[in-house]
Design a protein around this motif. Structure first.
Motif, PDB file in Angstrom:
ATOM      1  N   ILE A 278       9.155  19.720 -25.954  1.00 30.23           N
ATOM      2  CA  ILE A 278       8.964  21.066 -26.246  1.00 30.23           C
ATOM      3  C   ILE A 278       9.287  21.522 -24.646  1.00 30.23           C
ATOM      4  CG2 ILE A 278       7.475  22.649 -26.661  1.00 30.23           C
ATOM      5  CD1 ILE A 278       5.919  21.108 -28.646  1.00 30.23           C
ATOM      6  N   HIS A 279      10.417  22.198 -24.862  1.00 32.36           N
ATOM      7  CA  HIS A 279      10.514  22.908 -23.097  1.00 32.36           C
ATOM      8  C   HIS A 279      10.058  24.102 -23.112  1.00 32.36           C
ATOM      9  CE1 HIS A 279      13.919  20.519 -22.717  1.00 32.36           C
ATOM     10  NE2 HIS A 279      14.802  20.973 -24.581  1.00 32.36           N
ATOM     11  N   VAL A 280       7.976  24.194 -22.210  1.00 30.97           N
ATOM     12  CA  VAL A 280       8.017  24.851 -22.174  1.00 30.97           C
ATOM     13  C   VAL A 280       8.046  26.117 -21.350  1.00 30.97           C
ATOM     14  CG1 VAL A 280       5.465  25.418 -21.244  1.00 30.97           C
ATOM     15  CG2 VAL A 280       5.644  23.319 -22.517  1.00 30.97           C
ATOM     16  N   PHE A 281       8.770  25.737 -20.544  1.00 33.89           N
ATOM     17  CA  PHE A 281       8.785  26.361 -19.098  1.00 33.89           C
ATOM     18  C   PHE A 281      10.789  27.161 -19.314  1.00 33.89           C
ATOM     19  CE2 PHE A 281       5.346  24.455 -17.125  1.00 33.89           C
ATOM     20  CZ  PHE A 281       4.384  25.419 -16.858  1.00 33.89           C
ATOM     21  N   GLY A 282      11.189  26.928 -20.027  1.00 29.68           N
ATOM     22  CA  GLY A 282      12.955  26.809 -20.303  1.00 29.68           C
ATOM     23  C   GLY A 282      13.384  25.773 -20.053  1.00 29.68           C
ATOM     24  N   LYS A 283      14.489  25.715 -19.909  1.00 25.07           N
ATOM     25  CA  LYS A 283      15.502  24.659 -20.363  1.00 25.07           C
ATOM     26  C   LYS A 283      16.395  23.945 -19.162  1.00 25.07           C
ATOM     27  CE  LYS A 283      17.657  21.702 -23.046  1.00 25.07           C
ATOM     28  NZ  LYS A 283      18.294  21.204 -25.330  1.00 25.07           N
ATOM     29  N   GLY A 284      17.262  23.361 -18.467  1.00 20.07           N
ATOM     30  CA  GLY A 284      17.959  23.740 -17.764  1.00 20.07           C
ATOM     31  C   GLY A 284      18.393  23.692 -16.239  1.00 20.07           C
TER      32      GLY A 284
END
Length: 376
Positions: A278-284
């Motif tokens: 689960i990408h809580v703070f965004g991704k990449g």
């Protein structure tokens, strides 16, 4: 019976997967002996934290089997090489590589990364030091559970040995644990320089320096005082953290400090129920910075309460939760960092060799050819 030439010829087919060079030309084969069909030698790896150590060792054994060696006495060791362009032995004798951990802003977990990186490297057998250069908010003593004050012997500060790493922090010298660090820029610079030059670090393979966040006096002093092997930039996936990380990257690039790479902290949360990320703070965010500026992306550190809770009670996750995915993430990053340093050191050695092989002039001005370099 095999000969030394046959052994070395076979070993030249073994290529270091990271350095892309054969182990013989790199001088990794030491003390070769052949006696009544028995072959013995030392395989000296470039770092105990190399992610390909087991693979290289197995390739060496396979290489010897391919030429009929049945009795092999193989000793595997590691010796970290210096990855600094300038060696200042008078200032930091015995310190092979200096790795500074930086961030453009606070709150991205830079100190957590520094502590667990140092611990992960030490677990491989490397000699590691950790300098908490965050003068305004030193938190390394809390994270490692250190409550003592270093001794001073012969005008040298003696680091505290904690979990096999040598530690120095401004937090050791506050009269009270809640005392605020209020210092102007020049004083901060002086403290950082003193911690570098007036500490008895001894022999270290890696000195990890946890810098204060931002692009102020402490990072500038470090870059201008000591030849750094490289900088690690810590960021989180958010756009705002990524943009600030770019500023830190730009500052060190202008100072001609090598960038080891980008580490993305708090990358994702692994759901304990569905085992999905689960990408809580965004991704990449970290990968975007890496691609944009063509610097290595060194890995992702997951978000988990174990990391926070362990840091609060002096039990870092790399020690308290050895089998966790968080510890594996730090271990993988540490091995990648060690590999990057080996690449830098190897490149410097090659450049020095090329320079030393440049035809020189004798006393009369005549051109002289370089002497041939014998194979190890």
């Amino acid at each position: 019976m095999v000969t030394a030439d046959q052994v070395l010829s076979s070993l030249r087919q073994v290529i270091d997967p990271e350095l892309h060079k054969d182990i013989v030309s790199m001088g990794m084969i030491k003390d070769l002996e052949i006696n009544d069909g028995k072959v013995g030698f030392t395989l000296q790896l470039t770092t105990p934290a190399c992610p390909f150590n087991s693979e290289i060792e197995q390739d060496v054994r396979n290489s010897m089997e391919s030429i009929g060696v049945k009795d092999l006495n193989l000793k595997v060791t590691a010796r970290v090489t210096e990855g600094r362009a300038i060696s200042l032995d008078e200032i930091l004798p015995g310190v092979m590589n200096i790795v500074a951990v930086a961030s453009g802003k606070g709150g991205v977990g830079k100190t957590t990364v520094s502590v667990n990186l140092a611990l992960s490297l030490a677990k491989t057998g490397a000699k590691v030091g950790l300098l908490d250069a965050d003068i305004y908010g030193p938190s390394v003593p809390l994270m490692l559970g250190i409550n003592q004050t270093p001794e001073v012997t012969n005008n040298k500060i003696q680091p505290i040995l904690s979990r096999d790493i040598k530690v120095v922090s401004m937090g050791f010298f506050y009269e009270q644990s809640q005392q605020a660090g209020i210092y102007r820029g020049p004083i901060v610079s002086g403290i950082v320089k003193q911690f570098l030059t007036d500490v008895n670090w001894g022999d270290l393979d890696y000195l990890i320096i946890d810098l204060p966040p931002g692009t102020g006096d402490a990072p500038l002093t470090l870059a201008q005082t000591i030849p750094i092997t490289g900088i690690l930039i810590v960021t989180t996936p958010q756009e705002v953290a990524m943009n600030v990380a770019v500023k830190a990257l730009g500052m060190f690039s202008k100072l001609n400090v090598p960038i080891l790479g980008i580490i993305e902290n708090m990358s994702y949360f692994m759901c304990p129920h569905c085992q999905q990320r689960i990408h809580v703070f965004g991704k990449g965010g970290g990968k975007k910075v890496s691609d944009r500026f063509n610097v290595p992306f060194l890995g992702e550190i997951p978000l988990h309460s174990q990391i926070m809770e362990g840091s609060d009670v002096g039990k870092p996750v790399s020690i308290s939760e050895i089998a966790s995915i968080e510890t594996k993430a730090f271990t993988d990053v540490a091995k990648t960092v060690a590999g990057r340093i080996s690449i830098i050191a190897t490149t410097m050695k090659e450049n020095d060799k090329i320079g030393s092989n440049t035809p020189a002039q004798d006393d009369q001005g005549a051109r002289t050819e370089p002497q041939s370099i014998s194979q190890p």
